[in-house]
Motif scaffolding. Sequence first.
Motif, PDB file in Angstrom:
ATOM      1  N   LEU A 143       5.741  -1.532   1.419  1.00  0.00           N
ATOM      2  CA  LEU A 143       5.215  -2.314   0.501  1.00  0.00           C
ATOM      3  C   LEU A 143       3.854  -1.110   0.088  1.00  0.00           C
ATOM      4  O   LEU A 143       3.928  -1.763  -0.782  1.00  0.00           O
ATOM      5  N   THR A 144       3.792  -0.215   0.744  1.00  0.00           N
ATOM      6  CA  THR A 144       3.031   0.543  -0.101  1.00  0.00           C
ATOM      7  C   THR A 144       3.367   0.929  -1.103  1.00  0.00           C
ATOM      8  O   THR A 144       2.813   1.673  -2.367  1.00  0.00           O
ATOM      9  N   GLU A 145       4.593   1.180  -1.051  1.00  0.00           N
ATOM     10  CA  GLU A 145       5.117   2.363  -2.353  1.00  0.00           C
ATOM     11  C   GLU A 145       5.556   1.273  -3.184  1.00  0.00           C
ATOM     12  O   GLU A 145       5.593   1.730  -4.500  1.00  0.00           O
ATOM     13  N   GLN A 146       5.921   0.462  -3.051  1.00  0.00           N
ATOM     14  CA  GLN A 146       5.751  -0.732  -3.849  1.00  0.00           C
ATOM     15  C   GLN A 146       4.834  -1.044  -4.454  1.00  0.00           C
ATOM     16  O   GLN A 146       4.758  -1.264  -5.487  1.00  0.00           O
ATOM     17  N   ILE A 147       3.837  -1.009  -3.724  1.00  0.00           N
ATOM     18  CA  ILE A 147       2.571  -1.270  -4.856  1.00  0.00           C
ATOM     19  C   ILE A 147       2.376   0.133  -5.482  1.00  0.00           C
ATOM     20  O   ILE A 147       1.632  -0.158  -6.641  1.00  0.00           O
ATOM     21  N   GLU A 148       2.295   1.459  -5.120  1.00  0.00           N
ATOM     22  CA  GLU A 148       2.186   2.220  -5.964  1.00  0.00           C
ATOM     23  C   GLU A 148       2.340   1.668  -6.942  1.00  0.00           C
ATOM     24  O   GLU A 148       2.383   2.769  -8.266  1.00  0.00           O
ATOM     25  N   ARG A 149       4.076   1.867  -6.827  1.00  0.00           N
ATOM     26  CA  ARG A 149       5.183   1.477  -7.920  1.00  0.00           C
ATOM     27  C   ARG A 149       4.708   1.019  -8.927  1.00  0.00           C
ATOM     28  O   ARG A 149       4.978   1.088 -10.311  1.00  0.00           O
ATOM     29  N   THR A 150       4.381  -0.619  -8.430  1.00  0.00           N
ATOM     30  CA  THR A 150       3.769  -1.890  -9.429  1.00  0.00           C
ATOM     31  C   THR A 150       2.191  -1.985  -9.263  1.00  0.00           C
ATOM     32  O   THR A 150       2.249  -3.271  -9.012  1.00  0.00           O
ATOM     33  N   PRO A 151       1.568  -1.548  -9.735  1.00  0.00           N
ATOM     34  CA  PRO A 151       0.433  -1.234  -9.003  1.00  0.00           C
ATOM     35  C   PRO A 151      -0.408  -2.540 -10.058  1.00  0.00           C
ATOM     36  O   PRO A 151      -1.047  -3.949  -9.033  1.00  0.00           O
ATOM     37  N   VAL A 152       0.727  -3.084 -11.159  1.00  0.00           N
ATOM     38  CA  VAL A 152      -0.623  -4.198 -11.853  1.00  0.00           C
ATOM     39  C   VAL A 152       0.259  -5.687 -11.533  1.00  0.00           C
ATOM     40  O   VAL A 152      -0.644  -6.803 -11.196  1.00  0.00           O
ATOM     41  N   THR A 153       1.268  -5.571 -11.229  1.00  0.00           N
ATOM     42  CA  THR A 153       1.936  -6.774 -10.329  1.00  0.00           C
ATOM     43  C   THR A 153       1.606  -7.360  -9.308  1.00  0.00           C
ATOM     44  O   THR A 153       0.644  -8.574  -8.855  1.00  0.00           O
ATOM     45  N   PHE A 154       0.617  -6.087  -8.802  1.00  0.00           N
ATOM     46  CA  PHE A 154       0.106  -6.482  -6.812  1.00  0.00           C
ATOM     47  C   PHE A 154      -1.544  -7.236  -7.806  1.00  0.00           C
ATOM     48  O   PHE A 154      -2.244  -7.707  -7.028  1.00  0.00           O
ATOM     49  N   VAL A 155      -2.173  -6.467  -8.005  1.00  0.00           N
ATOM     50  CA  VAL A 155      -2.810  -6.633  -9.165  1.00  0.00           C
ATOM     51  C   VAL A 155      -3.626  -7.545  -9.875  1.00  0.00           C
ATOM     52  O   VAL A 155      -4.603  -9.009  -9.057  1.00  0.00           O
ATOM     53  N   ILE A 156      -2.174  -8.578 -10.249  1.00  0.00           N
ATOM     54  CA  ILE A 156      -2.272 -10.136 -10.667  1.00  0.00           C
ATOM     55  C   ILE A 156      -2.142 -10.855  -9.899  1.00  0.00           C
ATOM     56  O   ILE A 156      -2.714 -11.920  -9.759  1.00  0.00           O
ATOM     57  N   LEU A 198       2.379 -21.046  -5.024  1.00  0.00           N
ATOM     58  CA  LEU A 198       3.278 -20.212  -4.509  1.00  0.00           C
ATOM     59  C   LEU A 198       4.430 -20.204  -5.479  1.00  0.00           C
ATOM     60  O   LEU A 198       5.566 -19.075  -5.307  1.00  0.00           O
ATOM     61  N   PHE A 199       4.786 -21.176  -6.301  1.00  0.00           N
ATOM     62  CA  PHE A 199       6.748 -21.257  -7.326  1.00  0.00           C
ATOM     63  C   PHE A 199       6.172 -19.845  -8.318  1.00  0.00           C
ATOM     64  O   PHE A 199       7.235 -18.632  -8.324  1.00  0.00           O
ATOM     65  N   ASN A 200       5.397 -20.297  -8.677  1.00  0.00           N
ATOM     66  CA  ASN A 200       4.041 -18.660  -9.653  1.00  0.00           C
ATOM     67  C   ASN A 200       3.867 -17.611  -9.237  1.00  0.00           C
ATOM     68  O   ASN A 200       4.801 -16.418  -9.546  1.00  0.00           O
ATOM     69  N   LEU A 201       3.913 -17.629  -8.177  1.00  0.00           N
ATOM     70  CA  LEU A 201       3.374 -15.871  -6.850  1.00  0.00           C
ATOM     71  C   LEU A 201       4.804 -15.923  -6.946  1.00  0.00           C
ATOM     72  O   LEU A 201       5.214 -14.467  -6.986  1.00  0.00           O
ATOM     73  N   LEU A 258       6.504 -13.687 -10.221  1.00  0.00           N
ATOM     74  CA  LEU A 258       5.695 -13.029 -10.276  1.00  0.00           C
ATOM     75  C   LEU A 258       6.108 -11.815  -9.355  1.00  0.00           C
ATOM     76  O   LEU A 258       6.754 -10.641 -10.009  1.00  0.00           O
ATOM     77  N   VAL A 259       6.372 -11.734  -8.305  1.00  0.00           N
ATOM     78  CA  VAL A 259       6.382 -10.829  -6.813  1.00  0.00           C
ATOM     79  C   VAL A 259       8.637 -10.317  -7.379  1.00  0.00           C
ATOM     80  O   VAL A 259       8.716  -9.212  -7.137  1.00  0.00           O
TER      81      VAL A 259
END
Lengths: 270, 265
Positions: A4-17, A70-73, A76-77
């Motif tokens: 999960l941490t790796e995923q966040i590091e790879r795609t930080p903007v998606t995580f922030v959104i 929920l649907f949009n989240l 998004l992910v």
Amino acid sequence: MSSLTEQIERTPVTFVIALAYLALALMSDPIDPSWDDLIVLGAAHRLLLHDEPWRLVTYAFLHGGFIHLLFNLYCLVIIGPMVEASLGKVKYAILYVVAAIGGCVAAMIWDAGLLVGGSGSLFGMFGSIVAVNMRGGRHLFDAFQFRGPRSVVALIAVNFAIGLFLPMVSNSGHFGGLVGGFVVTFLFLDRGRSGTLDGIGRSIQVGWIAVLASLSLYVMEPVGHSWFVKFRTGIAFATRQELEQDKGIAKEPKPIRDAVLAWHDRFHGR
Amino acid sequence: MGSRNSIRIAFAVLLFVVAAIPPVLLLLDAEAPGRAARITGSVWAVAVQSFWYALAAALVAALVYPPTMPWLRLLLRGMRERLTVDQSPMFQALGRLEHHETADDHFAIAQVRWQLRDIGKVLFHVNRALELDPRCTKARFLGAKALFDIGQVPHAANAYAQVVAADEQFGFGDALLGLGRCLVLLGQDADAVRALERHETIYGPSRRALVLRARLARREHDGAAARELLRRAAQPPGEGEPMSLEEQLARARARVALWRLGGVA
């Protein structure tokens, strides 16, 4: 957890959104937020955009209820990381914002009422995927020989069809986001093999920027808005008192009622 | 190129016209708000009507556009195949695999998975079949199709090339055609021409091959050759000549491409 941490590091903007979706939902009522709360947090409405133009973007981080969130989240992910990995962080952020503006502009022109939801930007991501695939081939339509791009187009069509049957869904917002995301990716963010543009290509780029800017300006000034058509042509709502007593306006949230009266005062002051 | 640039210029002009409308309305609004509101209403009504007419015209154009019907029929055929696929060979093979692995059983599973368009499982079983029997050409051919389907064109080309090297006429020419198609997409024009001409030598003219060769000719800016190839591809079938859906689609595309190049079928 490390993945999960790796995923966040790879795609930080998606995580922030995604965090923004959740944080803003928790700031109001995540299950069934009131219109007043949504307006305070940045929902878009034609009457509010003139004084608060940031609503062209902020609405895209709000949602109208738990299912909506929920649907949009979920969408998004699923698709956000793929698009972010493809475009890069900065371009992905630009895509989200431009698609949000496109969705808002289309919705404000076509529909009345309050606008919330990230689905305009999500449709923009679909449009971006189509654009990236089209740019990736030797010819623009080569990509549709492959399953992935065909599936994306089918998914877009299915989601539009679903939107036609669900209440409270702004299909114009979806359409505006889709077009905005496609155009910004196709013309600006991923030029593919095309390299430098010729004069006509640059004109088309400038033309699109002009259209987006012009329509954004248009939705911020309610020329032709139904209430103001009536106001301007002298039919009903000629006085502040009539506006205050109008039953339709009385049903609107307080910020909208205040905005109507503010517009009335603005026009009378001219 | 001239007509393409004309369309692009017209599109750019349209964009600027659309962009000019709101500022004009806003300027008018400052002077004569009532008139601005009425003009906005009229412009909006025209825009909405134009949109619906344009949509209707697009739908009609889509229906009369030659490739539409063969494409739809191919789509329906694919859906029908996926819904009616007989999975029993797969389950029988899975049962046998529990005791003893064979390339044929992996291939049988891959084949059913391909019909179901489960590409991940197709590639897994194809790879396993080839590990067990590197000479299993049918598995390699299926793998090539699956790789192409997911856009892995270089790997698909490699797989098709190996199939053709083992048996040039495998799949009644589909391997050669698949190889040619990959090479066209990869820009390896000379090798593509060789593969497609070889296909024509063995099987006679195929509309799909002719359309691909026409594309190569256009890349070489040889319009005359492209038109001739497209004209041949656009010919209607002879009396009693069967034409597969894929060939029908290729013929339809050839007709459109020929029209765009200014030729007549």
